[in-house]
Motif scaffolding. Sequence first.
Motif, PDB file in Angstrom:
ATOM      1  N   PHE A  58       0.844  -1.104   0.137  1.00 30.95           N
ATOM      2  CA  PHE A  58       0.033  -0.027   0.019  1.00 30.95           C
ATOM      3  C   PHE A  58       1.020   1.214  -0.001  1.00 30.95           C
ATOM      4  O   PHE A  58       1.890   1.410   0.864  1.00 30.95           O
ATOM      5  CB  PHE A  58      -0.880   0.078   1.299  1.00 30.95           C
ATOM      6  CG  PHE A  58      -1.926   1.076   1.184  1.00 30.95           C
ATOM      7  CD1 PHE A  58      -3.029   1.311   0.529  1.00 30.95           C
ATOM      8  CD2 PHE A  58      -1.519   2.086   2.354  1.00 30.95           C
ATOM      9  CE1 PHE A  58      -3.846   2.297   0.478  1.00 30.95           C
ATOM     10  CE2 PHE A  58      -2.333   3.289   2.015  1.00 30.95           C
ATOM     11  CZ  PHE A  58      -3.444   3.361   1.443  1.00 30.95           C
ATOM     12  N   VAL A  59       0.600   2.053  -0.898  1.00 31.70           N
ATOM     13  CA  VAL A  59       1.098   3.569  -0.655  1.00 31.70           C
ATOM     14  C   VAL A  59       0.018   4.420  -1.062  1.00 31.70           C
ATOM     15  O   VAL A  59      -0.793   4.245  -2.213  1.00 31.70           O
ATOM     16  CB  VAL A  59       2.072   3.877  -2.025  1.00 31.70           C
ATOM     17  CG1 VAL A  59       2.599   5.177  -2.165  1.00 31.70           C
ATOM     18  CG2 VAL A  59       3.347   2.900  -1.602  1.00 31.70           C
ATOM     19  N   TYR A  60      -0.151   5.538  -0.418  1.00 33.03           N
ATOM     20  CA  TYR A  60      -1.288   6.478  -0.491  1.00 33.03           C
ATOM     21  C   TYR A  60      -1.160   7.149  -2.309  1.00 33.03           C
ATOM     22  O   TYR A  60      -0.019   7.434  -2.504  1.00 33.03           O
ATOM     23  CB  TYR A  60      -1.146   7.995   0.375  1.00 33.03           C
ATOM     24  CG  TYR A  60      -1.532   7.241   1.711  1.00 33.03           C
ATOM     25  CD1 TYR A  60      -2.895   7.263   2.032  1.00 33.03           C
ATOM     26  CD2 TYR A  60      -0.582   6.655   2.653  1.00 33.03           C
ATOM     27  CE1 TYR A  60      -3.257   6.744   3.429  1.00 33.03           C
ATOM     28  CE2 TYR A  60      -0.862   6.379   4.000  1.00 33.03           C
ATOM     29  CZ  TYR A  60      -2.349   6.453   4.361  1.00 33.03           C
ATOM     30  OH  TYR A  60      -2.579   5.922   5.460  1.00 33.03           O
ATOM     31  N   SER A  64       3.817   9.641  -6.545  1.00 29.79           N
ATOM     32  CA  SER A  64       4.983  10.064  -6.977  1.00 29.79           C
ATOM     33  C   SER A  64       6.179  10.208  -6.259  1.00 29.79           C
ATOM     34  O   SER A  64       7.369   9.868  -6.836  1.00 29.79           O
ATOM     35  CB  SER A  64       4.637  11.506  -7.594  1.00 29.79           C
ATOM     36  OG  SER A  64       4.498  12.158  -6.662  1.00 29.79           O
ATOM     37  N   ALA A  65       6.078  10.492  -5.019  1.00 36.86           N
ATOM     38  CA  ALA A  65       7.307  10.230  -4.195  1.00 36.86           C
ATOM     39  C   ALA A  65       7.715   8.892  -4.017  1.00 36.86           C
ATOM     40  O   ALA A  65       8.871   8.791  -3.942  1.00 36.86           O
ATOM     41  CB  ALA A  65       6.933  10.478  -2.844  1.00 36.86           C
ATOM     42  N   TYR A  66       6.807   7.977  -4.250  1.00 35.28           N
ATOM     43  CA  TYR A  66       7.284   6.467  -4.231  1.00 35.28           C
ATOM     44  C   TYR A  66       8.209   6.183  -5.261  1.00 35.28           C
ATOM     45  O   TYR A  66       9.248   5.446  -5.445  1.00 35.28           O
ATOM     46  CB  TYR A  66       6.132   5.595  -3.762  1.00 35.28           C
ATOM     47  CG  TYR A  66       6.094   4.008  -4.258  1.00 35.28           C
ATOM     48  CD1 TYR A  66       6.986   3.361  -3.235  1.00 35.28           C
ATOM     49  CD2 TYR A  66       6.001   3.401  -5.567  1.00 35.28           C
ATOM     50  CE1 TYR A  66       7.210   1.981  -3.124  1.00 35.28           C
ATOM     51  CE2 TYR A  66       6.381   2.208  -5.796  1.00 35.28           C
ATOM     52  CZ  TYR A  66       6.785   1.405  -4.584  1.00 35.28           C
ATOM     53  OH  TYR A  66       7.126   0.119  -4.964  1.00 35.28           O
ATOM     54  N   THR A  88       9.692  -1.955  -0.024  1.00 39.88           N
ATOM     55  CA  THR A  88       9.304  -1.672   1.265  1.00 39.88           C
ATOM     56  C   THR A  88       9.810  -0.470   1.806  1.00 39.88           C
ATOM     57  O   THR A  88       9.036   0.309   2.444  1.00 39.88           O
ATOM     58  CB  THR A  88       9.949  -2.941   2.060  1.00 39.88           C
ATOM     59  OG1 THR A  88       9.466  -4.354   1.701  1.00 39.88           O
ATOM     60  CG2 THR A  88       9.227  -2.731   3.501  1.00 39.88           C
ATOM     61  N   ARG A  89      10.973  -0.024   1.588  1.00 40.60           N
ATOM     62  CA  ARG A  89      11.537   1.147   2.151  1.00 40.60           C
ATOM     63  C   ARG A  89      11.094   2.095   1.535  1.00 40.60           C
ATOM     64  O   ARG A  89      10.773   3.192   2.147  1.00 40.60           O
ATOM     65  CB  ARG A  89      13.026   1.048   1.956  1.00 40.60           C
ATOM     66  CG  ARG A  89      13.810   1.816   2.709  1.00 40.60           C
ATOM     67  CD  ARG A  89      14.121   1.719   4.301  1.00 40.60           C
ATOM     68  NE  ARG A  89      14.510   2.757   4.981  1.00 40.60           N
ATOM     69  CZ  ARG A  89      13.934   3.598   5.696  1.00 40.60           C
ATOM     70  NH1 ARG A  89      12.811   3.554   6.079  1.00 40.60           N
ATOM     71  NH2 ARG A  89      14.622   4.758   6.350  1.00 40.60           N
ATOM     72  N   ASN A 135       4.820   6.891   2.524  1.00 44.95           N
ATOM     73  CA  ASN A 135       3.705   6.739   3.262  1.00 44.95           C
ATOM     74  C   ASN A 135       3.767   7.966   4.523  1.00 44.95           C
ATOM     75  O   ASN A 135       2.925   8.306   5.118  1.00 44.95           O
ATOM     76  CB  ASN A 135       3.310   5.552   3.600  1.00 44.95           C
ATOM     77  CG  ASN A 135       2.628   4.838   2.519  1.00 44.95           C
ATOM     78  OD1 ASN A 135       2.164   5.339   1.785  1.00 44.95           O
ATOM     79  ND2 ASN A 135       2.777   3.522   2.524  1.00 44.95           N
ATOM     80  N   ALA A 136       5.077   7.842   4.944  1.00 45.46           N
ATOM     81  CA  ALA A 136       5.333   8.632   6.423  1.00 45.46           C
ATOM     82  C   ALA A 136       5.000  10.147   5.998  1.00 45.46           C
ATOM     83  O   ALA A 136       4.589  11.045   6.898  1.00 45.46           O
ATOM     84  CB  ALA A 136       6.758   8.447   6.659  1.00 45.46           C
ATOM     85  N   GLY A 137       5.341  10.729   4.790  1.00 43.07           N
ATOM     86  CA  GLY A 137       5.084  11.830   4.506  1.00 43.07           C
ATOM     87  C   GLY A 137       3.758  12.467   4.036  1.00 43.07           C
ATOM     88  O   GLY A 137       3.676  12.950   2.892  1.00 43.07           O
TER      89      GLY A 137
END
Length: 64
Positions: free
Chosen positions: A11-13, A18-20, A31-32, A38-40
Amino acid sequence: MVSSRGGKFGFVYRSRFSAYRALRRKGMSKTRAAEISNAGRSFPQRSIMARKAARTRKAKGSRR
């Protein structure tokens, strides 16, 4: 696809995808990259992350 494992592990928001992708292009693991992107999620969270990164660079005596 974010992760071949799927479910909550893949899962990624949407707003952070785009950051991912940028992190993945830099060679980071799925994973990293997902953890960091997701943290930001919100602007205040990203600001906190940026300040922490700046402190880390200052402490290590940035070699850039």
